[in-house]
Design an enzyme around this catalytic site. Sequence first.
Site, PDB file in Angstrom:
ATOM      1  CG  ASP A   1      76.269 -41.629  19.257  1.00 52.01           C
ATOM      2  OD1 ASP A   1      76.845 -41.303  18.299  1.00 52.01           O
ATOM      3  OD2 ASP A   1      76.749 -41.721  20.462  1.00 52.01           O
TER       4      ASP A   1
ATOM      5  CG  HIS B   1      85.841 -47.951  20.568  1.00 49.57           C
ATOM      6  ND1 HIS B   1      84.927 -47.984  21.926  1.00 49.57           N
ATOM      7  CD2 HIS B   1      87.063 -47.813  20.457  1.00 49.57           C
ATOM      8  CE1 HIS B   1      87.013 -47.927  22.203  1.00 49.57           C
ATOM      9  NE2 HIS B   1      87.553 -48.201  21.420  1.00 49.57           N
TER      10      HIS B   1
ATOM     11  CB  THR C   1      86.270 -40.028  27.291  1.00 49.96           C
ATOM     12  OG1 THR C   1      86.820 -41.639  27.474  1.00 49.96           O
ATOM     13  CG2 THR C   1      86.782 -39.279  26.699  1.00 49.96           C
TER      14      THR C   1
HETATM   15  N1  APR Z   1      78.525 -34.019  29.202  1.00 54.03           N
HETATM   16  C1  APR Z   1      80.290 -34.712  29.298  1.00 54.03           C
HETATM   17  N2  APR Z   1      80.098 -35.774  30.315  1.00 54.03           N
HETATM   18  C2  APR Z   1      79.357 -36.830  30.602  1.00 54.03           C
HETATM   19  C3  APR Z   1      78.013 -36.331  30.214  1.00 54.03           C
HETATM   20  C4  APR Z   1      78.073 -35.081  29.200  1.00 54.03           C
HETATM   21  N3  APR Z   1      76.641 -34.281  30.025  1.00 54.03           N
HETATM   22  N4  APR Z   1      77.187 -37.017  30.677  1.00 54.03           N
HETATM   23  C5  APR Z   1      78.764 -38.040  31.117  1.00 54.03           C
HETATM   24  N5  APR Z   1      79.380 -37.606  31.583  1.00 54.03           N
HETATM   25  C6  APR Z   1      81.327 -38.009  31.325  1.00 54.03           C
HETATM   26  C7  APR Z   1      80.761 -39.240  32.609  1.00 54.03           C
HETATM   27  O1  APR Z   1      81.505 -38.192  33.577  1.00 54.03           O
HETATM   28  C8  APR Z   1      82.312 -40.002  31.819  1.00 54.03           C
HETATM   29  O2  APR Z   1      83.310 -39.967  32.360  1.00 54.03           O
HETATM   30  O3  APR Z   1      81.264 -39.506  30.261  1.00 54.03           O
HETATM   31  C9  APR Z   1      82.070 -39.856  30.660  1.00 54.03           C
HETATM   32  C10 APR Z   1      81.233 -41.396  29.993  1.00 54.03           C
HETATM   33  O4  APR Z   1      82.913 -42.814  30.335  1.00 54.03           O
HETATM   34  P1  APR Z   1      82.172 -43.625  30.375  1.00 54.03           P
HETATM   35  O5  APR Z   1      80.437 -44.102  30.691  1.00 54.03           O
HETATM   36  O6  APR Z   1      83.176 -44.673  30.294  1.00 54.03           O
HETATM   37  O7  APR Z   1      82.452 -43.842  28.424  1.00 54.03           O
HETATM   38  P2  APR Z   1      83.947 -43.849  27.401  1.00 54.03           P
HETATM   39  O8  APR Z   1      84.447 -43.049  27.636  1.00 54.03           O
HETATM   40  O9  APR Z   1      83.100 -43.818  26.173  1.00 54.03           O
HETATM   41  O10 APR Z   1      83.814 -45.847  27.293  1.00 54.03           O
HETATM   42  C11 APR Z   1      84.798 -46.088  26.213  1.00 54.03           C
HETATM   43  O11 APR Z   1      84.117 -48.717  26.747  1.00 54.03           O
HETATM   44  O12 APR Z   1      82.850 -50.130  27.073  1.00 54.03           O
HETATM   45  C12 APR Z   1      83.906 -48.955  25.638  1.00 54.03           C
HETATM   46  O13 APR Z   1      83.526 -49.494  24.081  1.00 54.03           O
HETATM   47  C13 APR Z   1      82.935 -48.222  24.990  1.00 54.03           C
HETATM   48  O14 APR Z   1      83.457 -46.313  23.189  1.00 54.03           O
HETATM   49  C14 APR Z   1      83.565 -46.930  24.662  1.00 54.03           C
HETATM   50  C15 APR Z   1      83.916 -47.329  25.674  1.00 54.03           C
END
Ligand code: APR
Length: 233
Positions: free
Chosen positions: A90, A105, A172
Amino acid sequence: MKKQITILSGAGISAESGISTFRDANGLWENHRIEDVATPEAFQRNPELVLEFYNLRRKQLYEVEPNAAHFAITQLQAQFDVQVITQNVDDLHERAGNENVLHLHGQLKQVRSTGYPQTVYDLEGWELRLGDTCENGHQLRPHIVWFGEEVPNLMVAAEIVSRADAVIIVGTSLNVYPAAGLYQYARPDTPIWIIDPKANELSYPDSITPINEKAGAALPRLVRSLLNGEIIL
Ligand code: APR
């Protein structure tokens, strides 16, 4: 010289803006298995489905706004050299005024030629269709790093982290490599925080300070402490 703070962000930083994270809802991402929509094989097998999936993600971008966490990063820029390295596709960091944003990404609002990978365009509007081509007649695809594809900005990112005086990991799950390993490039004495309401479920070294809270509350507070000198780097 300003101290350098590196922010490593993931889907969680955009969650409070209304964008779903990847792994919070039973392993499904907006009702799809990741391998059905975010791999080169998926695009070969069913390009319409993949284009439609990213069209909807892109459309949603026009309906959401940056949140307090993105804006806190902008405030931090007043006193620090802030470098954002994001896994997010985004544009909420940019729209909040974050100046140095490296996308690991790719970016939803960009598309590229399947024939000439260096040919990247900003897409007008939100829809990319089968039959939309580059000037040489090759189908355009989302400018997204799919699973199994190389992360072109990885070494630039590692170099940024190695210069950091502090690292803040936010939102993340640290599941997806190589992005998840980037904090390991920090110098050994560099303070690292991890902001995530599920930080206690993630795996990272003891030397990292967890803040088990949402980004929208925790990041502005950490930023205030850095700006008012409560935390000295
Ligand atoms: N504030 C902070 N963290 C949060 C919040 C919030 N309000 N809500 C959720 N989270 C946390 C979750 O607890 C989780 O640990 O954000 C994290 C999101 O993790 P993922 O969904 O795995 O996302 P991400 O780590 O960015 O994924 C990595 O996976 O599909 C691919 O390429 C895509 O860039 C992406 C990559």
